[in-house]
Design an enzyme around this catalytic site. Structure first.
Site, short mmCIF file in Angstrom:
data_model
loop_
_atom_site.label_atom_id
_atom_site.label_comp_id
_atom_site.label_asym_id
_atom_site.label_seq_id
_atom_site.Cartn_x
_atom_site.Cartn_y
_atom_site.Cartn_z
N HIS A 76 -12.67 -3.75 3.57
CA HIS A 76 -11.23 -4.04 3.56
C HIS A 76 -10.55 -3.67 4.88
CE1 HIS A 76 -7.04 -3.23 1.53
NE2 HIS A 76 -6.93 -3.78 2.71
N HIS A 86 -2.51 1.39 8.49
CA HIS A 86 -3.63 0.68 7.88
C HIS A 86 -3.73 -0.69 8.54
CE1 HIS A 86 -6.12 -1.57 5.19
NE2 HIS A 86 -5.11 -2.31 4.78
N HIS A 131 -6.81 -4.13 9.78
CA HIS A 131 -8.05 -4.82 9.44
C HIS A 131 -8.87 -5.14 10.69
CE1 HIS A 131 -5.75 -6.59 5.65
NE2 HIS A 131 -6.01 -5.29 5.54
N GLU A 143 0.83 -1.21 0.00
CA GLU A 143 0.00 0.00 0.00
C GLU A 143 0.87 1.26 0.00
OE1 GLU A 143 -3.08 -0.12 -0.58
OE2 GLU A 143 -3.92 -1.95 0.28
O1 2HA Z 1 -0.36 -5.27 3.42
O2 2HA Z 1 -3.34 -5.00 4.18
O3 2HA Z 1 -4.10 -3.72 2.04
C1 2HA Z 1 -1.48 -6.02 3.25
C2 2HA Z 1 -2.68 -5.19 3.20
C3 2HA Z 1 -3.03 -4.59 1.91
ZN ZN Z 2 -5.29 -4.14 3.88
#
Ligand code: 2HA
Ligand code: ZN
Length: 269
Positions: free
Chosen positions: A214, A142, A144, A119
């Site tokens: 995502h 970032h 999840h 990313e």
């Molecule tokens: O690096 O989360 O969005 C892996 C991810 C891509």
């Molecule tokens: Zn990701």
């Protein structure tokens, strides 16, 4: 082995903070396999010796020109590297990059030739945007988070600021510590420039944005603050979910209570 962190306690502290947060992401179940990424703008720590360090990679194109990043340095989690490994051995699972004078390519300078996160386009676009605005923000995260991603699978929650107000109303802290709320970005291909552009557009209004179905992305002065905002939003999502599991829809704090908080904390929205 020689490290860029040797005799640089302030830079070492930045990396230790990244490693600490990477551990939290794994513990929270937000970082399956190589999921998520972290970049920190470490240009302030780039002394003459760092500026003169030889590249340990070839020249790698970014794919776009980011004029505000000229001569900047970033600590980046490596692509395909695991957060749980970044927590234990940060310098083997991340690298330091130098943006070249053409503002559209970079080289890796330390410690190992670990290619940065998939990313990178989004992350560097965010840093470029932040610098262009004169912001003091240095960190982009970032990850999840299960609860918040699940919420983006309900189209009703994707309306502008619907999740912001819902999550703010679960516990007063969320409004106080995530005062701009949560931006929503419609699904876009991971790692794409489309996702990068949509993200920087939302940063005009928010410090934290959801990537539909995502993950989440936060920017802040440092990596700990970026993590804390996501953690606070996730706490609110957990409260909502727990009430739903108990069989009722949570009432949420009232508009009057929200307004009172806005005044007391001098909040922007
Ligand atoms: O690096 O989360 O969005 C892996 C991810 C891509
Ligand atoms: Zn990701």
């Amino acid at each position: 082995m020689k490290s860029i962190l040797d005799n640089r306690p302030l830079l070492a502290e930045q990396v230790a903070d990244v490693a600490e947060v990477a551990g939290y992401l794994w513990q929270k179940g937000w970082a399956e396999r190589n999921g998520g990424n972290i970049t920190v703008n470490i240009t302030d720590f780039a002394d003459d010796e760092i500026r003169n360090m030889q590249a340990i990679s070839g020249i790698i194109p970014i794919g776009r020109t980011l004029p505000f990043l000229k001569g900047c340095y970033f600590f980046c989690k490596g692509t395909n590297k695991r957060m749980r490994d970044l927590a234990r051995r940060p310098m083997e699972n991340a690298s330091v990059i130098r943006i070249l004078d053409d503002c559209s390519s970079y080289v890796i300078i330390a410690d190992n030739p670990v290619k940065p996160t998939s990313e990178l386009a989004s992350h560097l676009s965010m840093h470029n945007y932040l610098i262009s605005k004169g912001s003091n923000y240095k960190a982009a995260l970032h990850t999840h988070p299960i609860d918040l991603i699940a919420m983006t699978h309900n189209p009703a929650f994707l309306e502008k600021d619907r999740l912001t107000y819902l999550l703010w109303s679960m516990i007063p802290e969320t409004r106080a510590f995530c005062p701009k709320g949560l931006g929503i970005i419609p699904y876009a291909m991971p790692s794409s420039f489309e996702l990068a552009d949509a993200t920087i557009k939302e940063l005009e209004e928010y410090d934290v944005v959801m990537w539909e179905k995502h993950g989440i992305c936060a920017v802040s002065e440092n990596i700990t603050e970026a993590f804390d905002m996501i953690d606070t939003l996730s706490k609110s999502a957990q409260i909502y979910l727990t009430a739903k599991q108990m069989g009722f829809t949570p009432e949420g704090t009232s508009p009057e209570q929200m307004e009172e908080l806005k005044t007391a904390f001098n909040l922007p929205k």
